[in-house]
Design an enzyme around this catalytic site. Structure first.
Site, PDB file in Angstrom:
ATOM      1  CE  LYS A 188     -42.096  32.215  10.306  1.00  0.00           C
ATOM      2  NZ  LYS A 188     -42.838  32.761  11.164  1.00  0.00           N
ATOM      3  CD  GLU A 208     -43.926  28.757  16.507  1.00  0.00           C
ATOM      4  OE1 GLU A 208     -44.566  29.711  17.076  1.00  0.00           O
ATOM      5  OE2 GLU A 208     -43.069  28.760  15.826  1.00  0.00           O
TER       6      GLU A 208
END
Length: 293
Positions: A164, A171
């Protein structure tokens, strides 16, 4: 399945609803009594049948560590704790070891989906022993999107949160690229409808993505992002990603630059950072600064 859920904020509260809608019996606890189903962690544990599964969705660092430590005293051998917050992956080994001393299992799970997760499902990246993951699998199946969106990233504690973390680093870079492109289009007196240009990219181009969809939504509400200050915060995972790259001698030019760009936004009113702030608010409900703040 019965599940205890600790932390019922923007993410946890929506997860509780999606789980319940999917047939999972959820007992929720939050320090805000108006959100909670029970008055304490002890009451939450008492309300669950064995083997108990307690999912923790509280801020990373000390809040998570203290919650896990309290659960270690309340749970029994054969029970399981899931850390679904944004904990640093290095914390997972310590939490797993503490719980293992009591015979309690541990799964770390990176959760992505923001405020849209209840509707669209959450991308889930988990780490932990296969038998522990299997105990939580019914909840994973309800939370994830209908097609894909779930991975058992590794059997060692931290695998899920590490995955993650890298996801969030990527991102950062994607958002920075969109934001810089938006700033150039806004600056050059040639393109007459910048929001329409971004909207046209949503179909048939290689740069289409959900982030692009959210930026178009934000531009639909405020075409020049005049209401926003050029400031974008960082939640920590970008820093951790760059630090891990340094520790392992992995070149990370773009992600590092996108992180440093956010630091720059705290010194100057950056036009590109308006777009970053708008996207973060759209997908995660992250706070933004008004232009006149």
């Amino acid at each position: 399945m019965h599940l205890g859920l600790v932390g019922l904020g923007k993410m946890g509260g929506n997860m509780r609803q999606r789980l319940r809608e999917g047939g999972v019996t959820v007992v929720g606890y939050d320090r805000d009594a108006s959100l909670a189903d029970v008055g304490s962690l002890a009451e939450l544990v008492e309300a669950l049948p064995a083997p108990r599964v307690v999912w923790v969705m509280v801020p990373a660092g000390d809040p998570t560590r203290s919650t896990v430590a309290e659960l270690a005293d309340l749970l029994s051998e054969g029970d399981l704790v899931v850390d679904g917050g944004n904990s640093k992956w290095t914390d997972d080994a310590e939490n797993a070891a503490l719980l293992a001393e009591r015979g309690i299992g541990f799964v770390d799970c990176g959760v992505s989906g923001g405020v849209w997760g209840r509707q669209n499902g959450y991308a889930l990246m988990c780490g932990g022993a296969p038998e522990h993951v299997a105990l939580v699998q019914p909840a994973f199946d309800v939370l994830k999107p209908a097609d894909g969106g779930f991975v058992h990233a590794g059997s060692r504690p931290g695998a899920g949160h590490f995955a993650k973390m890298v996801h969030n680093g990527i991102e950062y870079a994607m958002m920075q690229a969109y934001a810089e492109g938006w700033e150039l289009l806004e600056t050059v007196d040639l393109v007459e409808d910048v929001p329409a240009v971004f909207d046209s990219w949503r179909t048939g181009t290689v740069v289409r993505s959900w982030l692009l969809d959210l930026l178009v939504d934000a531009l639909g509400e405020d075409p020049h992002l005049d209401a926003l200050a050029g400031y974008a915060d960082d939640s920590g995972e970008g820093r951790w990603t760059v630090q891990a790259a340094i520790d392992h001698a992995v070149p990370m030019h773009v992600i590092a630059a996108s992180l440093f760009a956010r630091f720059t936004s705290r010194q100057d009113d950056s036009p590109a950072m308006k777009a970053i702030a708008a996207m973060r608010n759209q997908f995660g409900g992250h706070a933004v600064k008004a232009k006149d703040a």
